[in-house]
Scaffold this active site. Sequence first.
Site, PDB file in Angstrom:
ATOM      1  N   SER A 182       0.916  -1.098  -0.258  1.00  0.00           N
ATOM      2  CA  SER A 182       0.041   0.021   0.042  1.00  0.00           C
ATOM      3  C   SER A 182       1.040   1.341  -0.197  1.00  0.00           C
ATOM      4  CB  SER A 182      -0.964  -0.092   1.112  1.00  0.00           C
ATOM      5  OG  SER A 182      -1.915   1.046   1.012  1.00  0.00           O
ATOM      6  N   ASP A 207      -9.058  -5.459  -5.403  1.00  0.00           N
ATOM      7  CA  ASP A 207      -8.441  -4.391  -4.426  1.00  0.00           C
ATOM      8  C   ASP A 207      -8.830  -2.937  -5.093  1.00  0.00           C
ATOM      9  OD1 ASP A 207      -7.305  -2.899  -2.477  1.00  0.00           O
ATOM     10  OD2 ASP A 207      -5.242  -3.822  -2.994  1.00  0.00           O
ATOM     11  N   HIS A 216      -7.586  -5.542   0.586  1.00  0.00           N
ATOM     12  CA  HIS A 216      -6.272  -5.064   0.447  1.00  0.00           C
ATOM     13  C   HIS A 216      -5.364  -5.471   1.488  1.00  0.00           C
ATOM     14  CE1 HIS A 216      -3.763  -1.664  -0.347  1.00  0.00           C
ATOM     15  NE2 HIS A 216      -3.792  -1.113   0.978  1.00  0.00           N
TER      16      HIS A 216
END
Length: 455
Positions: free
Chosen positions: A245, A301, A356
Amino acid sequence: MHLHVESPAQETLHYTTEIFKIEDKHNTPVMSPEEDISEKRREIQGGYEWDNLLDPLHPWLRREIVKYGEFAQATYDAFDFDSFSEYCGSCRYNESRLFDKLGLNKHGYKVTKYIYAMSHIDLPRWLERSHLMDKWSKDSNWMGFIGVSDNNESRRIGRKDIVIVWRGTVSPSEWYEDFQRKLDPIGHREAKVEHGFLSIYKSKSESTRYNKSSASEQVMKEMKRLAQFYNARAEEVSLTITGHSLGGALALLTAYEVASSLPGLHGNVISFGVPRVGNIAFRDELHQMRVKTLRVVAKQDLVPRMPGLVFNESLQKFDDIIGTLDWVYTHVGAELKLDVWSSPYLKRGFNVSGFHMLETYLHLVDGFHSKTSTFRSDARRDIALVNKTYDMLVDELRIPHFLYQQTNKGLECNEHCRWVKPKRDPEDIPLPTSETHTHVFEMQENYGLIPLFSL
């Protein structure tokens, strides 16, 4: 504007006997055997853009992706989330104990430095993570670490591997920065990157204890030290930068800076669920500097679709009409695309956070063989890890959700039978990087590191 999100097929899910015999795996190793990959190291490292290694996924590459993913997961597992802790936002263990505490010694790496970062924003009191006025740092958070492979691991992979690992978003200030959409210049050409990511990477302040130097400066100082040391030994060195991320975004910024400042050190990036970071010029400059990037992306995602949900690399085909797209976000590098619903172990619902989550990614990588094949029946990684902090696994597995918790929420019963928050071991209390002190790291000989002194 309507965001189309693909839904799972509305059909009765037929669970395989594998689910009901999950106990059979409890006495098997959680990783594939460590193969000597030195003969194929250039391909595994992305020397040929991972051509013919992603579909089907080569087992040697799968193991390396999981290894680096577990390093990234360590930045979550060791992070102090406790809002009642005076050390909230720090790492719960010191450099020498991190891998031992998290069971990662099996990978054969040693941590040489922790990285701290900050954001230049003032948060309302109700948005701050810590409930305490007096804490270890009001400005900084532990953001990752730098490590090196030992001699055995270096022989297995064919070179000394320096790894830089970045943590993803956990603090409110980081979420705020993630939502910025402004592009700022980086370097001396046309490359631009998202303002919030660059702010976290470059922010510093003389009034802080841990960020008198920025995360960028901390990393570059350590990288120059390591590069100088291994060059003097005429030892071949490679660099792998990883993160999930926000951590994946910081990995790209690091790769750009290292390639610009240390052109002799060839690096590659392995990221998980990374958003778009910069414009087309940023992507092109990374390519020109021979930075190899592998993005691991889950189809469901939403984060990798941001920023630039509409205005992204797909518009490049209209260059002749609308001109150079220096204001458009674009992804970088090769892509390994995974499908959440390929796994028979995951629930058929819509869980934005769960899709995620890095543990979901590692589960999918472990089970992926090719785009046309089913989930690997001989996948080794422990399925229970997927439910560490979410409820993603089917109920038939009988694995409780949110299982990764501190015993009694961190409280201990003292000799008077009173429940108290224990003090941290002195060796695990973070040391301010800005304070002048002599701190000797005793490195084992097989890591090839002389004792170093940090000031």
